[in-house]
Design a protein around this motif. Structure first.
Motif: not given
Lengths: 267, 317, 345
Positions: B117-121, B173-180, B185-187
């Motif tokens: 999942i993180t690779l997809a993100g 929405l913009p914040a969640l998109t950026l967060t995902v 990457a952080v993970a």
């Protein structure tokens, strides 16, 4: 392995795209009823507002996207390797000066730099895109190569080569660089994934490859202002990008695991 | 800065290309406006004026917007910072938690599933995710507004509480998109940094002291892995800012990124240059902050004795 | 396999290890690092386990506290009894109550064994807090400073605020000791604690260890490759070779009359100050691989006395005298020791 299979499949599709595309990617089908239609049997990915077949445009678009990614990464890697190798091999004040410059340039967000340059360029062809992306991408490569070369410079076989009278250039290119190659290959692979995203983003902003020639990004741009109605114009090209980039990243992770067994877990 | 100037002037065209290339405009008129804005001067002369202006803190005048660049920036910067701040906080919290869970179950099915999942993100086109978010949560399931900072019609009429709520709804929405995007990457950094320290002797000492696995992870492993994660994120900051450009554009969020894109479309030199400069300054501040933070969590960095190289996680630059 | 070492019936052993087997999964197969080790330890006693690197002594120490890496497994038949409890049957929370509280451990390299990003005072206080949940943070810190004082760190109140990289090697090892001794454990396991130190600092730490043992009355299991260190500390010496105990004897007896050819070889490899100028004896060859122990006696290929029986038959631990055991067929056929064992001075 799965990643590699997908990458190969995508490359093959790009190569034979003109043969397998159901329609001419640039042709406007049905000029009398200029209209974007949702996916149907005849047009699995729908048609765009100029009545062009989106599937054909995505298939053809892969050629531009992949070619730009591969060639600009090649440019960036070559430039970065030479620059970083010179800095790392020279060491001392030359190294300080060269890398200070790279650090400064790296603090400019690349996307901002690129949109500035591309907007002023006017008509952007794939060649321009390759040059511009390549010329802004070597900075991080040079950092990597420099630190590798710095580490290899004092190894015994290098000292031996120098003691035997090899010229600095020969020492650097025959004895040091080949040993610094595997991290460079890993970084280049991951760089390809990065540039596919970058090119798509730039084309999406209308700054990449210019229509009517399709690229994944500009297909999405064609539907961007009507995203609520024309969801298929975004979803399908986006999936193509996601799958390709993910596969390339998987290959890159795999290469890194092979190149650095101590850190196999990172993949 | 010099690079910005050089690139702009190497590229063909100037701000008048669009408006003044109209064949009905006479050469005399063109020359007049070029003279008024100083584009007829020699390049070295323009360069000196450009640098001198920036050194005085004068960012110039926006031709397209007919107001000082400083005013334009003053409006955009707070919006960018709000979005960035929320997304950074959320993505660090989420990303670190995910990385910890993965590292504690290293090699398990959970680890691999989350890894996929993180690779997809990490492989998602920023602007595409933004579009999908709009489609999913603003169009098909109309929970949140699709763009802007406030409701353009109703906002002036709302009471203070409702106005605040209106702002909050717009930022979701913009914040969640950026967060995902950045949490993925952080993970990845976090997991890799934790696994890098996993075999360190002090963790064995901690177990020999009688700590539970959880305590070993939270008190020792996480602290030792923090500095590389912070440093890496400092290096990834330009990429983060780049991603924000696309998010702002898609969500019509009036920050620096959207401003840059719009200014590019109108060939508004002064604004483009100003945004690039402000962006670089933000990155520089962020890198400095990252260095300070890394030194705070790892005392060895204060004396310059860094124990190990950074984990080889690729950065989106 | 064999019965353990004889212990006086009067004192029940503090620690009793029976047939401990620990193996590691490696790329080249299963490495049987500890292969059927038995011994016991009484309250207040010091036992030194001596052997070359790769003989399994560190794996043994880690097995006792279950601090092995995930690639290691302890065979089901192994038994470790400590203070009357079967450690092998403990669950995670049972282990937490033993580690750091009843058994303290000191590692070889204090530089890497201490957490580099935490003040040493906090690292000592942490073990106090873990095992004394009700303690106030201030009290735990005060206790940490006391412990640093006990281990002889000069200016302990200030040193407690420093990080490991700001201390000298000897001071770091004293911090390790403070951590291990914080809860007054009944047993201290020390895995080559002085190997990484200068010879003078090494002597200081050993003296400190002896003194603390007298003060606190704990037993010590001391792992070392250095027979000189063993001579200074040990009540009993256990020699390990290729995953097995090859000789076990009370210290005086061991140094006076070593039996196993490997043990005599080790002793002859020590510099002898009474005969300066003598060349040191070396044991030829190297320890065989743990993935593939040789048949018969594992020392056979490096042994000057080896004969056919050594290849055919894996030697058991023979009783030489009370409390003295040796895993060598020479115990059954003493006449074969044609070459007189070198004097051990």
């Amino acid at each position: 392995m799965a990643g590699l299979a997908v990458v190969v499949a995508v490359v093959v599709v790009a190569l034979v795209a003109p043969l397998i595309a159901p329609y001419d990617a640039v042709a406007q089908l049905g000029i009398d009823t200029l209209k974007s239609r949702p996916p149907s049997l005849a047009h699995p990915f729908g048609t765009d507002p100029l009545s062009r077949d989106v599937l054909s445009r995505v298939l053809l678009g892969s050629r531009v996207s992949l070619a730009v990614a591969a060639l600009s990464v090649l440019t960036a890697t070559t430039l970065g390797t030479v620059y970083g190798a010179v800095a790392g091999y020279a060491g001392g004040r030359v190294d300080d000066l060269l890398m200070r410059g790279v650090d400064a340039a790296l603090s400019i967000p690349r996307v901002l730099l690129l949109i500035t340059v591309l907007a002023l360029w006017g008509h952007v062809s794939a060649a321009v895109l390759i040059v511009v992306i390549g010329c802004t991408g070597w900075l991080s490569v040079s950092r990597l190569v420099r630190s590798e070369v710095l580490g290899l410079r004092s190894r015994d076989w290098v000292t031996a080569a120098r003691a035997l009278g090899a010229t600095p250039a020969r020492t650097l290119f025959r004895h040091i660089l080949p040993n610094a190659l595997s991290p460079v290959i890993v970084s280049a692979t991951l760089g390809v994934a990065n540039v596919i995203l970058l090119e798509a983003g730039l084309s999406f902003l209308g700054l990449g490859v210019q229509p009517p020639e399709p690229s994944w990004g500009n297909v999405m741009q064609d539907g961007a202002d009507q995203i609520r109605a024309l969801w298929w114009m975004s979803v399908f090209p986006g999936l193509a990008i996601l799958i390709t980039v993910m596969a390339v990243n998987v290959v890159g992770d795999g290469l890194r695991a092979a190149a650095d067994p101590r850190r196999r877990h990172v993949a | 800065m010099t690079a910005t100037f050089a690139l702009i002037h190497l590229a063909p065209g100037d701000p008048f290309a669009g408006a003044l290339d109209d064949p009905r405009v006479t050469q005399a008129v063109r020359d007049h406006w070029r003279h008024v804005y100083g584009f007829d001067r020699s390049l070295p002369d323009q360069y000196v004026r450009f640098v001198a202006g920036i050194a005085r803190g004068e960012l110039g005048y926006s031709i397209a917007r007919q107001e000082p660049v400083r005013t334009v920036l003053a409006r955009a910067i707070p919006n960018t910072l709000v979005l960035m701040g929320i997304a950074l906080l959320l993505s660090f919290g989420l990303g670190i938690a995910i990385g910890v869970v993965q590292a504690m179950r290293h090699g398990s099915l959970t680890d691999r599933a989350i890894g996929a999942i993180t690779l997809a993100g990490y492989s998602l086109p920023d602007f595409w995710l933004a579009q999908l978010a709009i489609l999913a949560f603003a169009v098909w399931l109309p929970l949140f507004p699709a763009g802007g900072v406030v409701d353009p019609v109703m906002h002036p009429y709302l009471g203070p509480l409702a106005a605040a709520l209106d702002r909050a709804r717009h930022v979701v929405l913009p914040a969640l998109t950026l967060t995902v995007l950045s949490a993925a990457a952080v993970a990845r950094y976090q997991r890799s940094a934790l696994l890098d320290v996993a075999h360190d002797d002090y963790l064995r000492t901690a177990r020999a002291k009688g700590l539970s696995e959880r305590q070993v992870m939270l008190r020792h492993a996480l602290r030792n892995a923090a500095a590389p994660v912070i440093t890496l994120f400092g290096l990834a900051l330009p990429g983060f800012l780049g991603g924000q450009v696309f998010i702002e554009k898609v969500f019509a969020w009036p920050g620096l990124g959207a401003l840059a894109v719009d200014a590019v479309a109108t060939r508004d030199y002064a604004v483009v240059v100003a945004v690039a400069i402000v962006g670089s300054v933000l990155v520089a501040i962020g890198s400095l902050l990252a260095d300070v933070l890394a030194a705070l969590v790892d005392p060895r960095r204060r004396t310059g004795a860094i124990a190990r190289p950074l984990p080889p996680v690729p950065l989106r630059v | 396999m064999s019965a353990g070492l004889a212990t006086p019936a009067s004192a029940a052993p503090l620690l009793s290890v029976r047939d401990l087997r620990t193996s590691f999964r490696t790329d080249s197969g299963c490495a049987r690092a500890v292969d059927g080790v038995s011994f016991s330890l009484r309250t207040g006693e010091t036992v030194c386990i001596v052997g070359e690197s790769g003989c399994g002594k560190t794996a043994l120490a880690l097995s006792l506290l279950r601090l092995l890496p995930p690639t290691a497994t302890i065979a089901p038949g192994s038994s470790v009894e400590f203070e009357g409890r079967d450690l092998m049957a403990l669950d995670a929370s049972g282990w937490r109550a033993v580690r750091g509280a009843r058994i303290g451990m000191v590692f070889q390299d204090a530089m890497t064994a201490l957490d580099p990003v935490i003040r040493v005072g906090d690292q000592v206080a942490e073990v106090v807090r873990i095992h004394t949940p009700a303690i106030a943070p201030g009290a735990a810190w005060a206790r940490a400073v006391d412990l640093l004082t006990l281990t002889g760190i000069p200016g302990p109140a200030d040193r407690a605020h420093q990080y490991p990289h700001e201390l000298s090697g000897g001071m770091r090892q004293r911090v390790m000791l403070a951590i291990a001794l914080a809860m007054h454990p009944a047993l201290l396991i020390a895995d080559e604690p002085t190997t990484a130190l200068d010879i003078t600092v090494q002597a200081q730490i050993l003296a400190l260890l002896g003194e603390l043992q007298r003060q606190l009355g704990m037993a010590i299991l001391f792992i070392t490759h250095d027979l000189g260190v063993a001579a200074a500390l040990a009540d009993r010496v256990i020699v390990m070779y290729a995953g097995e105990v090859v000789e076990s004897a009370p210290a005086e007896l061991f140094f006076a009359e070593p039996h196993h050819p490997y043990a005599t070889g080790l002793l002859r490899a020590l510099p002898d100050l009474s005969h300066p100028g003598d060349r040191l004896a070396v044991i030829p060859g190297a320890v065989p691989s743990a993935t593939d122990w040789p048949r018969g006696c594992r020392f056979r290929e490096r042994c000057a006395f080896a004969w056919s029986r050594c290849e055919a038959e894996h030697p058991p631990l023979y009783a030489i005298s009370a409390g003295h055991e040796s895993r060598c067929h020479l115990a059954a056929e003493p006449g074969r020791r044609v070459v007189t064992a070198a004097s051990t001075a």
